[in-house]
Write a protein that holds these residues in place. Structure first.
Motif, PDB file in Angstrom:
ATOM      1  N   PHE A 122       0.848  -1.188   0.000  1.00 17.87           N
ATOM      2  CA  PHE A 122       0.000   0.000   0.000  1.00 17.87           C
ATOM      3  C   PHE A 122       0.885   1.240   0.000  1.00 17.87           C
ATOM      4  CE2 PHE A 122      -2.631  -3.230   2.073  1.00 17.87           C
ATOM      5  CZ  PHE A 122      -3.827  -3.099   1.386  1.00 17.87           C
ATOM      6  N   PRO A 164      -0.441   4.637   0.921  1.00 19.14           N
ATOM      7  CA  PRO A 164      -1.463   5.615   1.307  1.00 19.14           C
ATOM      8  C   PRO A 164      -0.862   7.004   1.452  1.00 19.14           C
ATOM      9  CG  PRO A 164      -0.760   4.369   3.216  1.00 19.14           C
ATOM     10  CD  PRO A 164      -0.059   3.755   2.035  1.00 19.14           C
ATOM     11  N   LEU A 185      -3.592   0.406   8.972  1.00 15.87           N
ATOM     12  CA  LEU A 185      -3.962  -0.566   7.943  1.00 15.87           C
ATOM     13  C   LEU A 185      -3.970  -1.994   8.475  1.00 15.87           C
ATOM     14  CD1 LEU A 185      -2.150   0.884   4.799  1.00 15.87           C
ATOM     15  CD2 LEU A 185      -4.623   0.722   5.197  1.00 15.87           C
ATOM     16  N   VAL A 231      -7.460  -2.530   9.278  1.00 15.11           N
ATOM     17  CA  VAL A 231      -8.204  -2.709   8.029  1.00 15.11           C
ATOM     18  C   VAL A 231      -8.131  -4.167   7.586  1.00 15.11           C
ATOM     19  CG1 VAL A 231      -8.230  -2.111   5.565  1.00 15.11           C
ATOM     20  CG2 VAL A 231      -7.914  -0.319   7.286  1.00 15.11           C
ATOM     21  N   TYR A 268     -10.612  -1.127   2.592  1.00 11.15           N
ATOM     22  CA  TYR A 268      -9.569  -0.144   2.311  1.00 11.15           C
ATOM     23  C   TYR A 268     -10.157   1.100   1.643  1.00 11.15           C
ATOM     24  CZ  TYR A 268      -5.227   1.844   0.414  1.00 11.15           C
ATOM     25  OH  TYR A 268      -4.179   2.692   0.093  1.00 11.15           O
ATOM     26  N   TRP A 274     -11.640   3.142   4.304  1.00  9.07           N
ATOM     27  CA  TRP A 274     -10.558   3.799   5.065  1.00  9.07           C
ATOM     28  C   TRP A 274     -10.017   5.009   4.303  1.00  9.07           C
ATOM     29  CZ3 TRP A 274      -5.304   4.627   4.227  1.00  9.07           C
ATOM     30  CH2 TRP A 274      -4.504   4.863   5.348  1.00  9.07           C
ATOM     31  N   CYS A 275      -9.823   4.870   2.996  1.00 12.65           N
ATOM     32  CA  CYS A 275      -9.301   5.976   2.188  1.00 12.65           C
ATOM     33  C   CYS A 275     -10.275   7.154   2.176  1.00 12.65           C
ATOM     34  CB  CYS A 275      -9.035   5.511   0.753  1.00 12.65           C
ATOM     35  SG  CYS A 275      -7.623   4.399   0.564  1.00 12.65           S
TER      36      CYS A 275
END
Length: 280
Positions: A79, A81, A91, A94, A197, A200-201
């Motif tokens: 990832f 991010p 994460l 997550v 995810y 979460w974003c």
């Protein structure tokens, strides 16, 4: 693909991955996490997945060995991010929520729970672990590699050997059911991870934290922890915005205090006794 990763090939059969995810498969490797970190350091793209049938040097948190015979899932995911490092390290939660969702899909009758910080339990047995590795420039995250091991068909041959006193014993999904093929489980997991995810974003850790707490073992139970040379007892009340454990502790002179725990030996008394350490 990069130096040292030539034993991986695109996984074209045996798995259906969500759009935008790239899955690479190897028969045997030392560590999918080490391979994914190498890929990240060479500029590899987000949502790249490194999957191996077995590992010769699998490891868990704090360098512990993770037994990795064929028949289980060993996978690491890259990832990138656009977050500060402390936020990016949530994460792990997550992945934990997505794993519980996956177990509930493939085995709706099983009682799957997350355990702080990065484990998944079924019927009070540890069936999965999560390991995060990361790099940052200053406080800004460059990448996070989320490594996941799930015991699908094979558990440790001697599950009680090497356990800390009272720790949850390891198990595998095959203890309760005929598990799906590894690639099928991975495809289902990536679909769930893609959704969690994405949430979460868009919305941050808050909604994920609430979902994690809703399927967590030990919340509301009594715990004790070594912190700063003191043993603190109290009730595990949930997570803070960084994923640290919050304990509602009773102090003789100060009354109730909320204690934040990121590192320490934690004993879950009301939900089984577990020695635990390090939030990430």
């Amino acid at each position: 693909m990069g130096s040292g990763l030539g034993h991986y090939q695109p996984a074209l059969t045996g798995i259906v991955a969500p759009f935008g995810w790239k899955v690479y498969r190897a028969g045997t490797t030392a560590s999918t996490n080490a391979d994914c970190v190498s890929f990240a350091e060479s500029g590899g793209t987000e949502r790249s997945v490194f999957w191996a049938d077995q590992q010769s040097g699998g490891r868990g948190r704090r360098g512990r060995e993770w037994t990795s015979p064929p028949g289980n899932l060993y996978v690491s995911i890259l990832f990138r991010p656009e977050r500060g490092l402390s936020a990016a390290l949530t994460l792990g939660f997550v992945a934990g929520v997505a794993l519980v969702d996956t177990v509930k899909i493939v085995a709706p009758t099983l009682d799957a729970k997350v355990k702080w910080p990065n484990d998944v339990l079924v019927d009070r047995h540890k069936v999965a672990g999560i390991l995060l590795e990361s790099a940052a420039t200053g406080t800004i995250c460059d990448y996070v590699v989320v490594g996941i091991g799930v015991n699908l068909g094979i558990g440790p041959p001697n599950p009680s050997v090497g356990l800390s006193p009272g720790a949850f014993k390891p198990g595998s999904l095959s203890d309760w059911m005929t598990p799906p093929p590894v690639g099928e489980f991975l495809g289902t997991f990536l679909s769930q991870l893609n959704a969690v995810y994405g949430n979460w974003c868009e919305a941050g850790f808050g909604p994920i934290r609430r979902r994690w707490e809703a399927c967590a073992t030990g919340i509301g139970s009594t715990v004790s922890v070594e912190k700063g040379g003191q043993r603190i007892a109290g009730v595990f009340s949930g997570l803070d915005e960084s994923g640290a454990m919050l304990i509602d502790a009773m102090h003789v002179n100060a009354g109730h205090q909320c204690v934040r725990v990121t590192v320490g030996d934690v004993v879950f008394r009301g939900a089984g006794t577990v020695r635990e350490s390090e939030c990430s």
